[in-house]
Design a protein around this motif. Structure first.
Motif: not given
Length: 366
Positions: A323-334, A336-344
């Motif tokens: 997860f860390r190396e793929r940058g899967f979790f991203v900063a939420a605009p408000d 904390g963190l949340h999962p990023g897009p499930p596709f690229r």
């Protein structure tokens, strides 16, 4: 004001989302990630996933609501009043895609407004309309049981338990999003698109489960129909939990060698199907796991080619190397963190969504 729609292949596409909870809002999120402008229709008190504010209103938002509804507009509708109904009808008439939950996540009283649509409408119901339970509504637990997910999980003496994490709702939402996207692509050259997605079928078609596997084996001539156990399963380590699953006799033999219990190495079938003397086995191996960290345990098991993985929490999942190396979790605009897009997408990456709307927060052009 909510942020402008993210750059993406659906930029300029207007989506109306009528539903609460997870499934339809998740479908709206997926289309929003592709750049669509999503207008969320809520009941007067707001989606029930909103966290109640101190004054008892639904102005506050919980973490799950913020994740599912990032970057959308919010419109509340009192279906008892003509103004609210007319506003939704006008919004639907001008939309490219309308997503409607008609199950337990429904926003009641808007059937006629949706029926006036001339474009794509995707309706989510709990059971297929042409099936024996077509008019029924059901909870997540009932739908999982109907689809075959609920089982003792390999424990002959255990009670049936469901799959956690509301996985079925996310599965249904994915099907709704795909139906909406397909309808939008096809409606330009054809008649208005009407699609019906049912949660039970979405759940049934998403995850393989023991009942289907067992019935298939019987059809192929195998007589083994007992539920299998995932062995040894979750094990406590010095700093957390690890999941170890011996899928083959070789896995089991190698694990027993690693754990220093060779007397169990040739008892794979007995331990997995009949459960054998699992209490004695666990008593013998727990000290081995307890002396190692989760990372050390996973590394050793994988060196022996035994499937093993950390059992994570919300705090530890973002630190896993994949997860860390793929940058899967991203900063939420408000925060904390949340999962990023499930596709690229290579040429049109998903854009930032902005914060979830407060109650009745609208885009400037809505």
């Amino acid at each position: 004001m909510a942020e402008e729609p993210a750059e993406g292949p659906l930029r300029g596409v207007r989506v109306v989302e009528i539903g609460q909870d997870i499934a339809v809002p998740y479908a709206g999120r997926l289309l929003r990630l592709l750049g669509a402008e999503v207008h969320k229709v809520e009941p007067p008190a707001g989606d029930h996933l909103r966290r109640r504010a101190p004054n008892g209103t639904s102005a506050g938002t919980g973490g799950l609501f913020r994740y599912l509804n990032a970057g959308k507009s919010s419109l509340t509708v009192d279906t008892a009043g003509p103004d609210g109904y007319a506003l939704v009808a006008a919004l639907c008439a001008d939309a490219d895609v309308v997503l409607v939950d008609e199950g337990l996540g429904a926003v009641a009283g808007l059937d006629a407004a949706v029926a006036e649509r001339t474009g794509t409408v995707v309706r989510l119901v709990d059971f297929a309309a042409d099936g024996p339970y077509g008019q029924w509504q059901a909870s997540d637990l009932v739908l999982q049981a109907a689809a075959g997910w609920v089982s003792p999980r390999g424990r002959a003496d255990g009670d049936p338990v469901p799959v956690g994490g509301r996985l079925g709702e996310y599965a249904a939402g994915t099907y709704v999003a795909v139906a909406g996207l397909t309808g939008w692509r096809s409606q330009a050259d054809g008649p208005p698109v009407r699609a019906l997605v049912d949660r039970m079928s979405a759940i049934f078609n998403t995850v393989a489960f023991d009942m289907l596997r067992r019935e298939t084996l019987v059809e192929l001539g195998y007589t083994q129909t007992r539920y299998t156990a995932y062995i040894p399963g979750p094990m406590p380590c010095a700093d957390g939990m690890v999941a170890v699953n011996c899928l083959t006799g070789q896995h089991w033999h190698d694990l027993c060698t690693l754990l220093g219990v060779p007397e169990y190495a040739d008892r794979y079938v007995e331990m997995r199907y009949d459960r054998g003397d699992m209490a004695a086995f666990y008593a013998a191996v727990r000290p081995w796991f307890a002396e190692l960290t989760v990372a050390e345990t996973v590394e050793l098991c994988q060196a022996f080619r035994v499937p093993a993985a950390p059992i994570t929490t919300g705090a530890t999942a973002p630190q896993l190397p994949p997860f860390r190396e793929r940058g899967f979790f991203v900063a939420a605009p408000d925060g904390g963190l949340h999962p990023g897009p499930p596709f690229r997408l290579r040429d049109v990456p998903a854009g930032a969504l902005g914060a979830a709307p407060t109650l009745r927060q609208r885009h400037a052009d809505a």
